[in-house]
Design a protein around this motif. Sequence first.
Motif, PDB file in Angstrom:
ATOM      1  N   THR A 155      10.878  28.992  38.514  1.00 51.18           N
ATOM      2  CA  THR A 155      11.220  30.412  38.594  1.00 51.18           C
ATOM      3  C   THR A 155      10.020  31.333  38.408  1.00 51.18           C
ATOM      4  O   THR A 155      10.013  32.451  38.936  1.00 51.18           O
ATOM      5  CB  THR A 155      12.306  30.750  37.562  1.00 51.18           C
ATOM      6  OG1 THR A 155      11.986  30.123  36.303  1.00 51.18           O
ATOM      7  CG2 THR A 155      13.658  30.226  38.018  1.00 51.18           C
ATOM      8  N   ASN A 156       8.990  30.913  37.678  1.00 53.50           N
ATOM      9  CA  ASN A 156       7.814  31.761  37.539  1.00 53.50           C
ATOM     10  C   ASN A 156       7.117  31.954  38.880  1.00 53.50           C
ATOM     11  O   ASN A 156       6.768  33.082  39.266  1.00 53.50           O
ATOM     12  CB  ASN A 156       6.827  31.163  36.528  1.00 53.50           C
ATOM     13  CG  ASN A 156       7.247  31.433  35.093  1.00 53.50           C
ATOM     14  OD1 ASN A 156       7.995  32.360  34.818  1.00 53.50           O
ATOM     15  ND2 ASN A 156       6.765  30.615  34.175  1.00 53.50           N
ATOM     16  N   ALA A 159       9.269  34.115  41.244  1.00 54.02           N
ATOM     17  CA  ALA A 159       9.157  35.541  40.961  1.00 54.02           C
ATOM     18  C   ALA A 159       7.847  36.107  41.499  1.00 54.02           C
ATOM     19  O   ALA A 159       7.809  37.210  42.065  1.00 54.02           O
ATOM     20  CB  ALA A 159       9.267  35.787  39.452  1.00 54.02           C
ATOM     21  N   HIS A 166      10.305  40.050  35.936  1.00 51.90           N
ATOM     22  CA  HIS A 166      11.114  39.234  35.031  1.00 51.90           C
ATOM     23  C   HIS A 166      11.981  40.178  34.210  1.00 51.90           C
ATOM     24  O   HIS A 166      11.474  40.929  33.365  1.00 51.90           O
ATOM     25  CB  HIS A 166      10.217  38.403  34.111  1.00 51.90           C
ATOM     26  CG  HIS A 166       9.487  37.310  34.819  1.00 51.90           C
ATOM     27  ND1 HIS A 166      10.074  36.097  35.120  1.00 51.90           N
ATOM     28  CD2 HIS A 166       8.215  37.242  35.292  1.00 51.90           C
ATOM     29  CE1 HIS A 166       9.199  35.326  35.744  1.00 51.90           C
ATOM     30  NE2 HIS A 166       8.063  35.997  35.865  1.00 51.90           N
ATOM     31  N   ARG A 170      18.003  38.169  35.312  1.00 51.53           N
ATOM     32  CA  ARG A 170      17.306  37.566  36.461  1.00 51.53           C
ATOM     33  C   ARG A 170      17.862  37.988  37.826  1.00 51.53           C
ATOM     34  O   ARG A 170      17.887  37.189  38.772  1.00 51.53           O
ATOM     35  CB  ARG A 170      17.311  36.040  36.349  1.00 51.53           C
ATOM     36  CG  ARG A 170      16.629  35.516  35.111  1.00 51.53           C
ATOM     37  CD  ARG A 170      16.455  34.028  35.156  1.00 51.53           C
ATOM     38  NE  ARG A 170      17.723  33.309  35.005  1.00 51.53           N
ATOM     39  CZ  ARG A 170      17.842  31.988  34.985  1.00 51.53           C
ATOM     40  NH1 ARG A 170      16.769  31.235  35.124  1.00 51.53           N
ATOM     41  NH2 ARG A 170      19.015  31.407  34.833  1.00 51.53           N
ATOM     42  N   LEU A 173      16.205  36.963  41.116  1.00 58.55           N
ATOM     43  CA  LEU A 173      16.118  35.529  41.427  1.00 58.55           C
ATOM     44  C   LEU A 173      17.464  34.908  41.777  1.00 58.55           C
ATOM     45  O   LEU A 173      17.518  33.737  42.172  1.00 58.55           O
ATOM     46  CB  LEU A 173      15.529  34.765  40.232  1.00 58.55           C
ATOM     47  CG  LEU A 173      14.181  35.240  39.693  1.00 58.55           C
ATOM     48  CD1 LEU A 173      13.715  34.306  38.581  1.00 58.55           C
ATOM     49  CD2 LEU A 173      13.131  35.316  40.791  1.00 58.55           C
ATOM     50  N   LEU A 174      18.539  35.649  41.629  1.00 56.92           N
ATOM     51  CA  LEU A 174      19.862  35.039  41.714  1.00 56.92           C
ATOM     52  C   LEU A 174      20.173  34.472  43.093  1.00 56.92           C
ATOM     53  O   LEU A 174      20.851  33.448  43.210  1.00 56.92           O
ATOM     54  CB  LEU A 174      20.942  36.042  41.298  1.00 56.92           C
ATOM     55  CG  LEU A 174      20.889  36.485  39.833  1.00 56.92           C
ATOM     56  CD1 LEU A 174      22.084  37.366  39.504  1.00 56.92           C
ATOM     57  CD2 LEU A 174      20.836  35.289  38.889  1.00 56.92           C
ATOM     58  N   ASP A 193      17.441  24.297  35.659  1.00 56.19           N
ATOM     59  CA  ASP A 193      17.033  25.691  35.652  1.00 56.19           C
ATOM     60  C   ASP A 193      15.559  25.800  35.252  1.00 56.19           C
ATOM     61  O   ASP A 193      14.984  24.895  34.642  1.00 56.19           O
ATOM     62  CB  ASP A 193      17.919  26.464  34.672  1.00 56.19           C
ATOM     63  CG  ASP A 193      17.915  27.965  34.911  1.00 56.19           C
ATOM     64  OD1 ASP A 193      17.205  28.441  35.821  1.00 56.19           O
ATOM     65  OD2 ASP A 193      18.634  28.669  34.174  1.00 56.19           O
ATOM     66  N   TYR A 196      11.849  29.661  30.391  1.00 54.98           N
ATOM     67  CA  TYR A 196      11.920  30.998  29.792  1.00 54.98           C
ATOM     68  C   TYR A 196      10.602  31.216  29.071  1.00 54.98           C
ATOM     69  O   TYR A 196      10.220  30.438  28.204  1.00 54.98           O
ATOM     70  CB  TYR A 196      13.101  31.082  28.829  1.00 54.98           C
ATOM     71  CG  TYR A 196      13.383  32.472  28.319  1.00 54.98           C
ATOM     72  CD1 TYR A 196      14.156  33.356  29.069  1.00 54.98           C
ATOM     73  CD2 TYR A 196      12.898  32.906  27.080  1.00 54.98           C
ATOM     74  CE1 TYR A 196      14.449  34.636  28.594  1.00 54.98           C
ATOM     75  CE2 TYR A 196      13.177  34.168  26.603  1.00 54.98           C
ATOM     76  CZ  TYR A 196      13.953  35.037  27.370  1.00 54.98           C
ATOM     77  OH  TYR A 196      14.231  36.309  26.898  1.00 54.98           O
ATOM     78  N   GLU A 208      19.897  33.173  28.457  1.00 52.47           N
ATOM     79  CA  GLU A 208      19.571  32.630  29.772  1.00 52.47           C
ATOM     80  C   GLU A 208      20.102  31.209  29.930  1.00 52.47           C
ATOM     81  O   GLU A 208      20.518  30.813  31.021  1.00 52.47           O
ATOM     82  CB  GLU A 208      18.068  32.673  30.015  1.00 52.47           C
ATOM     83  CG  GLU A 208      17.693  32.394  31.465  1.00 52.47           C
ATOM     84  CD  GLU A 208      16.262  32.749  31.776  1.00 52.47           C
ATOM     85  OE1 GLU A 208      15.947  33.966  31.848  1.00 52.47           O
ATOM     86  OE2 GLU A 208      15.443  31.822  31.955  1.00 52.47           O
ATOM     87  N   GLN A 211      23.689  31.683  30.815  1.00 50.91           N
ATOM     88  CA  GLN A 211      23.796  32.072  32.215  1.00 50.91           C
ATOM     89  C   GLN A 211      23.610  30.859  33.131  1.00 50.91           C
ATOM     90  O   GLN A 211      24.363  30.658  34.089  1.00 50.91           O
ATOM     91  CB  GLN A 211      22.750  33.132  32.555  1.00 50.91           C
ATOM     92  CG  GLN A 211      22.811  33.598  34.005  1.00 50.91           C
ATOM     93  CD  GLN A 211      21.527  34.286  34.454  1.00 50.91           C
ATOM     94  OE1 GLN A 211      20.429  33.816  34.154  1.00 50.91           O
ATOM     95  NE2 GLN A 211      21.679  35.386  35.169  1.00 50.91           N
ATOM     96  N   LYS A 220      18.023  22.688  31.542  1.00 54.92           N
ATOM     97  CA  LYS A 220      16.959  23.688  31.680  1.00 54.92           C
ATOM     98  C   LYS A 220      15.617  23.073  31.322  1.00 54.92           C
ATOM     99  O   LYS A 220      15.525  22.249  30.403  1.00 54.92           O
ATOM    100  CB  LYS A 220      17.250  24.878  30.762  1.00 54.92           C
ATOM    101  CG  LYS A 220      16.381  26.111  31.010  1.00 54.92           C
ATOM    102  CD  LYS A 220      16.962  27.300  30.264  1.00 54.92           C
ATOM    103  CE  LYS A 220      16.149  28.583  30.487  1.00 54.92           C
ATOM    104  NZ  LYS A 220      16.170  29.020  31.905  1.00 54.92           N
TER     105      LYS A 220
END
Length: 293
Positions: A155-156, A159, A166, A170, A173-174, A193, A196, A208, A211, A220
């Motif tokens: 995800t980093n 983004a 960030h 999110r 990113l969804l 996932d 964070y 998160e 989520q 994650k």
Amino acid sequence: MTIDTTPRPRRSVLYMPGANERALEKAKTLPADALILDLEDAVAPDAKAAARDRVCAAATSGEYGSREVTIRVNGIGTPWHADDLRAAAEAGPAAVVVPKVNSAMEVHAIERGLEAAGVPDHTAIWAMLETPVAMLHAEEIARASARLTVLVMGTNDLAKELHAEHVPGRAPLLTGLSLCLLAARATGRVILDGVYNDVQDLAGFEAECAQGRQFGFDGKTLIHPGQLEPCNRVFAPSAEEIERSQRIIEAFDEAQRAGLGVATVDGRLIESLHVDNARRVLALAEAIGALTA
């Protein structure tokens, strides 16, 4: 090829820097379901070769107990990728994690490289999805090889590629997260996932995690041991979920014995799809119990 596809807990998957011998030693005592011994972002260019030797020795040591041990190699096109892939194949970890996978063709190249180096049958490929191209081709990536068993969200980098901020929840990113989840479920792959970044913000981290679980992620990826406890807790079935799942299965079985196709639990209609989900919850709880016994 005999990849083990038995469902297993991957609630918490912790990155450990391959250049840090103390970190690799500490990982032997941490309650992570899986470890990613990292040769990529966590290792400076002049330390890559030494880290490669250290990580491969760790992966073959047999000293990590029930933790699933994987190795993250440097990406395709980098000066270290080919050597990393050969060394990881010889070490034979549970999986080789490859960053920035963008196409089925790249999965095929990774698989050929591993097999040319004599990778054992049990070593899987985990593909990191980190770019807009990967989001749009997630299904074909997931289907590219039976050796590819897990999708890992980056995800980093996503983004960064999106020029997104960030933010809590999110929102930027969804769409990408959803596309990759659809691809994972359509192809029967596990999906993890992303990380964070603020290791001091445990409340934000736990939110998160919640989520991610609500979305349907299996677990994650983590960057700090302090994130392990909330992650393991959130991604495990609660006592209430286990009890309710048991009641759902019992009520449905009783209804079927009475010649009925549906049942009710707590005033809610229960069909076979709810029973399937209840069985999945109980199987995960049992697997977690076996892992931590």
